[in-house]
Scaffold this motif. Structure first.
Motif, PDB file in Angstrom:
ATOM      1  N   GLY A 121       0.500  -1.160   0.035  1.00  0.00           N
ATOM      2  CA  GLY A 121       0.305  -0.132   0.009  1.00  0.00           C
ATOM      3  C   GLY A 121       0.361   1.187  -0.076  1.00  0.00           C
ATOM      4  O   GLY A 121       0.401   2.382   0.020  1.00  0.00           O
ATOM      5  N   PHE A 122       2.023   1.185  -0.637  1.00  0.00           N
ATOM      6  CA  PHE A 122       2.892   2.589  -0.752  1.00  0.00           C
ATOM      7  C   PHE A 122       1.949   3.721  -1.490  1.00  0.00           C
ATOM      8  O   PHE A 122       1.932   4.657  -1.648  1.00  0.00           O
ATOM      9  CB  PHE A 122       4.298   2.615  -1.190  1.00  0.00           C
ATOM     10  CG  PHE A 122       5.291   3.563  -1.319  1.00  0.00           C
ATOM     11  CD1 PHE A 122       6.230   3.665  -0.266  1.00  0.00           C
ATOM     12  CD2 PHE A 122       5.603   4.322  -2.596  1.00  0.00           C
ATOM     13  CE1 PHE A 122       6.706   4.598  -0.170  1.00  0.00           C
ATOM     14  CE2 PHE A 122       6.351   4.925  -2.668  1.00  0.00           C
ATOM     15  CZ  PHE A 122       6.568   5.172  -0.774  1.00  0.00           C
ATOM     16  N   LEU A 123       1.102   3.570  -2.241  1.00  0.00           N
ATOM     17  CA  LEU A 123       0.469   3.984  -3.546  1.00  0.00           C
ATOM     18  C   LEU A 123      -1.612   4.410  -2.569  1.00  0.00           C
ATOM     19  O   LEU A 123      -1.444   5.088  -3.884  1.00  0.00           O
ATOM     20  CB  LEU A 123       0.668   3.093  -4.415  1.00  0.00           C
ATOM     21  CG  LEU A 123       2.704   3.247  -5.512  1.00  0.00           C
ATOM     22  CD1 LEU A 123       1.890   2.727  -6.447  1.00  0.00           C
ATOM     23  CD2 LEU A 123       2.732   5.246  -5.615  1.00  0.00           C
ATOM     24  N   MET A 124      -0.852   3.545  -1.514  1.00  0.00           N
ATOM     25  CA  MET A 124      -2.300   4.141  -1.319  1.00  0.00           C
ATOM     26  C   MET A 124      -2.415   5.432  -0.176  1.00  0.00           C
ATOM     27  O   MET A 124      -1.770   4.889   0.565  1.00  0.00           O
ATOM     28  CB  MET A 124      -2.804   2.564  -0.805  1.00  0.00           C
ATOM     29  CG  MET A 124      -2.586   1.721  -1.735  1.00  0.00           C
ATOM     30  SD  MET A 124      -3.452   1.550  -3.530  1.00  0.00           S
ATOM     31  CE  MET A 124      -4.952   0.737  -3.076  1.00  0.00           C
ATOM     32  N   ASN A 125      -3.532   5.134   0.454  1.00  0.00           N
ATOM     33  CA  ASN A 125      -3.878   6.152   1.669  1.00  0.00           C
ATOM     34  C   ASN A 125      -3.774   4.848   2.335  1.00  0.00           C
ATOM     35  O   ASN A 125      -5.290   3.745   2.348  1.00  0.00           O
ATOM     36  CB  ASN A 125      -5.510   7.193   1.321  1.00  0.00           C
ATOM     37  CG  ASN A 125      -4.814   8.601   0.024  1.00  0.00           C
ATOM     38  OD1 ASN A 125      -3.487   8.749   0.199  1.00  0.00           O
ATOM     39  ND2 ASN A 125      -4.841   8.477  -1.140  1.00  0.00           N
ATOM     40  N   GLU A 126      -4.755   5.565   3.786  1.00  0.00           N
ATOM     41  CA  GLU A 126      -5.182   4.941   4.880  1.00  0.00           C
ATOM     42  C   GLU A 126      -7.084   4.756   4.569  1.00  0.00           C
ATOM     43  O   GLU A 126      -7.476   5.433   3.732  1.00  0.00           O
ATOM     44  CB  GLU A 126      -4.986   5.352   6.148  1.00  0.00           C
ATOM     45  CG  GLU A 126      -3.831   5.634   6.415  1.00  0.00           C
ATOM     46  CD  GLU A 126      -3.666   5.708   7.810  1.00  0.00           C
ATOM     47  OE1 GLU A 126      -4.856   6.015   8.673  1.00  0.00           O
ATOM     48  OE2 GLU A 126      -2.559   5.813   8.354  1.00  0.00           O
ATOM     49  N   PHE A 127      -7.310   3.203   5.149  1.00  0.00           N
ATOM     50  CA  PHE A 127      -8.689   3.350   4.346  1.00  0.00           C
ATOM     51  C   PHE A 127      -9.607   3.690   5.474  1.00  0.00           C
ATOM     52  O   PHE A 127      -9.350   3.584   6.971  1.00  0.00           O
ATOM     53  CB  PHE A 127      -8.957   2.035   4.560  1.00  0.00           C
ATOM     54  CG  PHE A 127     -10.217   1.219   4.359  1.00  0.00           C
ATOM     55  CD1 PHE A 127     -10.732   1.734   2.859  1.00  0.00           C
ATOM     56  CD2 PHE A 127     -10.823   0.645   5.205  1.00  0.00           C
ATOM     57  CE1 PHE A 127     -11.978   1.065   3.200  1.00  0.00           C
ATOM     58  CE2 PHE A 127     -12.457   0.342   5.410  1.00  0.00           C
ATOM     59  CZ  PHE A 127     -13.093  -0.059   4.253  1.00  0.00           C
ATOM     60  N   GLU A 128     -10.714   4.109   5.218  1.00  0.00           N
ATOM     61  CA  GLU A 128     -11.312   4.937   6.079  1.00  0.00           C
ATOM     62  C   GLU A 128     -12.778   5.393   5.442  1.00  0.00           C
ATOM     63  O   GLU A 128     -12.886   5.770   4.141  1.00  0.00           O
ATOM     64  CB  GLU A 128     -10.914   6.897   7.023  1.00  0.00           C
ATOM     65  CG  GLU A 128     -10.010   6.723   7.594  1.00  0.00           C
ATOM     66  CD  GLU A 128     -10.137   5.815   8.484  1.00  0.00           C
ATOM     67  OE1 GLU A 128     -11.502   5.429   9.394  1.00  0.00           O
ATOM     68  OE2 GLU A 128      -9.374   6.242   9.423  1.00  0.00           O
ATOM     69  N   THR A 129     -13.842   5.668   5.724  1.00  0.00           N
ATOM     70  CA  THR A 129     -15.290   5.296   4.991  1.00  0.00           C
ATOM     71  C   THR A 129     -15.872   6.503   5.305  1.00  0.00           C
ATOM     72  O   THR A 129     -16.461   7.369   4.106  1.00  0.00           O
ATOM     73  CB  THR A 129     -15.874   4.332   5.462  1.00  0.00           C
ATOM     74  OG1 THR A 129     -16.655   4.526   6.970  1.00  0.00           O
ATOM     75  CG2 THR A 129     -15.295   3.206   4.956  1.00  0.00           C
ATOM     76  N   GLY A 130     -15.666   7.312   6.822  1.00  0.00           N
ATOM     77  CA  GLY A 130     -17.009   8.721   6.651  1.00  0.00           C
ATOM     78  C   GLY A 130     -17.333   9.563   5.641  1.00  0.00           C
ATOM     79  O   GLY A 130     -17.834  10.235   5.715  1.00  0.00           O
ATOM     80  N   ASP A 131     -15.183  10.357   5.967  1.00  0.00           N
ATOM     81  CA  ASP A 131     -15.563  11.360   5.205  1.00  0.00           C
ATOM     82  C   ASP A 131     -14.605  11.414   4.017  1.00  0.00           C
ATOM     83  O   ASP A 131     -13.758  12.544   3.395  1.00  0.00           O
ATOM     84  CB  ASP A 131     -14.883  12.287   6.225  1.00  0.00           C
ATOM     85  CG  ASP A 131     -13.149  11.183   6.297  1.00  0.00           C
ATOM     86  OD1 ASP A 131     -12.799   9.808   6.224  1.00  0.00           O
ATOM     87  OD2 ASP A 131     -12.324  12.006   7.195  1.00  0.00           O
ATOM     88  N   LEU A 132     -15.317  10.330   3.191  1.00  0.00           N
ATOM     89  CA  LEU A 132     -14.433  10.406   2.135  1.00  0.00           C
ATOM     90  C   LEU A 132     -14.527  11.328   1.110  1.00  0.00           C
ATOM     91  O   LEU A 132     -13.520  11.542   0.460  1.00  0.00           O
ATOM     92  CB  LEU A 132     -14.801   8.745   1.550  1.00  0.00           C
ATOM     93  CG  LEU A 132     -14.148   8.624  -0.264  1.00  0.00           C
ATOM     94  CD1 LEU A 132     -12.621   8.561   0.090  1.00  0.00           C
ATOM     95  CD2 LEU A 132     -14.911   7.116  -0.587  1.00  0.00           C
ATOM     96  N   THR A 133     -15.726  12.060   0.527  1.00  0.00           N
ATOM     97  CA  THR A 133     -15.584  13.334  -0.692  1.00  0.00           C
ATOM     98  C   THR A 133     -14.978  14.131   0.287  1.00  0.00           C
ATOM     99  O   THR A 133     -14.357  14.570  -0.689  1.00  0.00           O
ATOM    100  CB  THR A 133     -17.397  13.224  -0.483  1.00  0.00           C
ATOM    101  OG1 THR A 133     -17.529  13.523   0.838  1.00  0.00           O
ATOM    102  CG2 THR A 133     -17.852  12.526  -1.367  1.00  0.00           C
ATOM    103  N   ASP A 134     -14.964  14.385   1.674  1.00  0.00           N
ATOM    104  CA  ASP A 134     -14.078  15.232   2.252  1.00  0.00           C
ATOM    105  C   ASP A 134     -12.383  15.306   1.599  1.00  0.00           C
ATOM    106  O   ASP A 134     -11.995  16.252   1.342  1.00  0.00           O
ATOM    107  CB  ASP A 134     -14.066  15.488   3.398  1.00  0.00           C
ATOM    108  CG  ASP A 134     -15.811  16.116   3.765  1.00  0.00           C
ATOM    109  OD1 ASP A 134     -15.883  16.784   2.954  1.00  0.00           O
ATOM    110  OD2 ASP A 134     -16.274  16.541   4.795  1.00  0.00           O
ATOM    111  N   ARG A 135     -12.202  14.270   1.671  1.00  0.00           N
ATOM    112  CA  ARG A 135     -10.919  13.563   2.039  1.00  0.00           C
ATOM    113  C   ARG A 135     -10.650  14.014   0.143  1.00  0.00           C
ATOM    114  O   ARG A 135      -9.032  14.554   0.185  1.00  0.00           O
ATOM    115  CB  ARG A 135     -10.324  12.568   2.087  1.00  0.00           C
ATOM    116  CG  ARG A 135     -10.578  11.735   4.025  1.00  0.00           C
ATOM    117  CD  ARG A 135     -10.699  10.996   4.017  1.00  0.00           C
ATOM    118  NE  ARG A 135      -8.837   9.964   3.715  1.00  0.00           N
ATOM    119  CZ  ARG A 135      -8.454   8.747   3.552  1.00  0.00           C
ATOM    120  NH1 ARG A 135     -10.216   7.889   4.147  1.00  0.00           N
ATOM    121  NH2 ARG A 135      -7.514   8.265   3.674  1.00  0.00           N
ATOM    122  N   ILE A 136     -11.190  13.872  -0.768  1.00  0.00           N
ATOM    123  CA  ILE A 136     -11.013  13.184  -1.713  1.00  0.00           C
ATOM    124  C   ILE A 136     -11.035  14.951  -1.826  1.00  0.00           C
ATOM    125  O   ILE A 136      -9.673  15.818  -3.290  1.00  0.00           O
ATOM    126  CB  ILE A 136     -11.977  12.397  -2.533  1.00  0.00           C
ATOM    127  CG1 ILE A 136     -11.907  10.999  -2.313  1.00  0.00           C
ATOM    128  CG2 ILE A 136     -11.734  13.406  -4.545  1.00  0.00           C
ATOM    129  CD1 ILE A 136     -12.437  10.679  -3.222  1.00  0.00           C
TER     130      ILE A 136
END
Length: 252
Positions: A67-82
């Motif tokens: 997962g070097f190219l990945m962000n941590e897995f979270e669900t609640g604030d996904l659109t805000d994170r993006i």
């Protein structure tokens, strides 16, 4: 924000995708603003190759091993994170190979192009940069041409240099060099054209791999950056790919 979710075949990735589709809906891939990839770095590379011509941004979340190219897995604030994410644009390498039959093949690599011996005998390679022979004969298990994004992957395992993500550079790294023993590779301009010729190809067969695409029994490989194509990767604010590459240099 229209999202399209893709996942690896790992059970945790499939479960995560199902949950996120329920929360945010599943837009058709061609209509999505952002592709959300759930898995590891292998899935990210697969996704990048899938959407390279659509110019869609990719936001990865780690449901795999590295997962070097990945962000941590979270669900609640996904659109805000993006919406707040930092974007990194990366360009692929174009690999053109000629095999023993004289057939030419091409493939793209966002991490690295690697040449690997196919049998017990070491490979013998001749290396030219921009049309000039720089190394007449390298006896080794193989060689890697890595992008900055790929410099922390196979290239690093072969003791190659880590390149800053925005640097206009490529890493040329031998794999288990036998002769010359002290040659540890080179750092090249991203504009360089690298040509690798396989010496004694019938006796010492070599395969060429661009990310996940492999061709066997090759006699010549030409590698250069494809500056006309690119991929857009999104990372959480404060955890950009540039920051991750920098941090990797201080890990022990």
């Amino acid at each position: 924000m229209k999202l399209h979710f893709v996942s690896s075949q790992a059970p945790e990735a499939i479960k995560a995708a199902q949950k996120l589709k329920h929360l945010f809906g599943q837009a058709p891939r061609d209509d999505a603003d952002v592709i959300v990839a759930l898995g590891g770095d292998g899935l990210m590379l697969e996704t990048v190759h899938t959407v390279i011509d659509s110019n869609q941004a990719i936001f990865g979340m780690n449901r795999g091993s590295v997962g070097f190219l990945m962000n941590e897995f979270e669900t609640g604030d996904l659109t805000d994170r993006i919406a707040a994410a930092t974007e990194t644009t990366i360009h692929p390498l174009k690999m053109t190979v000629t095999d023993k039959k004289g057939t030419t093949h091409s493939a793209l690599a966002f991490n690295e192009v690697s040449m690997l011996r196919q049998q017990h005998q070491a490979a013998k390679l001749r290396i030219s940069i921009d049309g000039k022979v720089r190394l007449d004969e390298l006896v080794c298990d193989g060689i890697i041409v890595a992008t900055p994004a790929g410099s922390t992957a196979y290239n690093l395992s072969a003791h190659g240099p880590i390149l800053p993500i925005n640097s206009p550079l490529l890493a040329l790294t031998p794999i288990s060099p036998f002769r010359p023993r002290r040659w540890r590779g080179a750092i090249l301009s991203h504009e360089a054209e690298v040509e690798i010729e396989m010496l004694e190809a019938n006796k010492r067969p070599v395969s060429a791999v661009a990310d996940q695409t492999e061709f066997r029994d090759v006699v010549k490989v030409v590698v250069s950056e494809d500056e006309k194509r690119s991929a857009r990767l999104l990372f959480d604010d404060g955890h950009s790919l540039a920051e991750r590459v920098l941090n990797e240099q201080f890990q022990f």
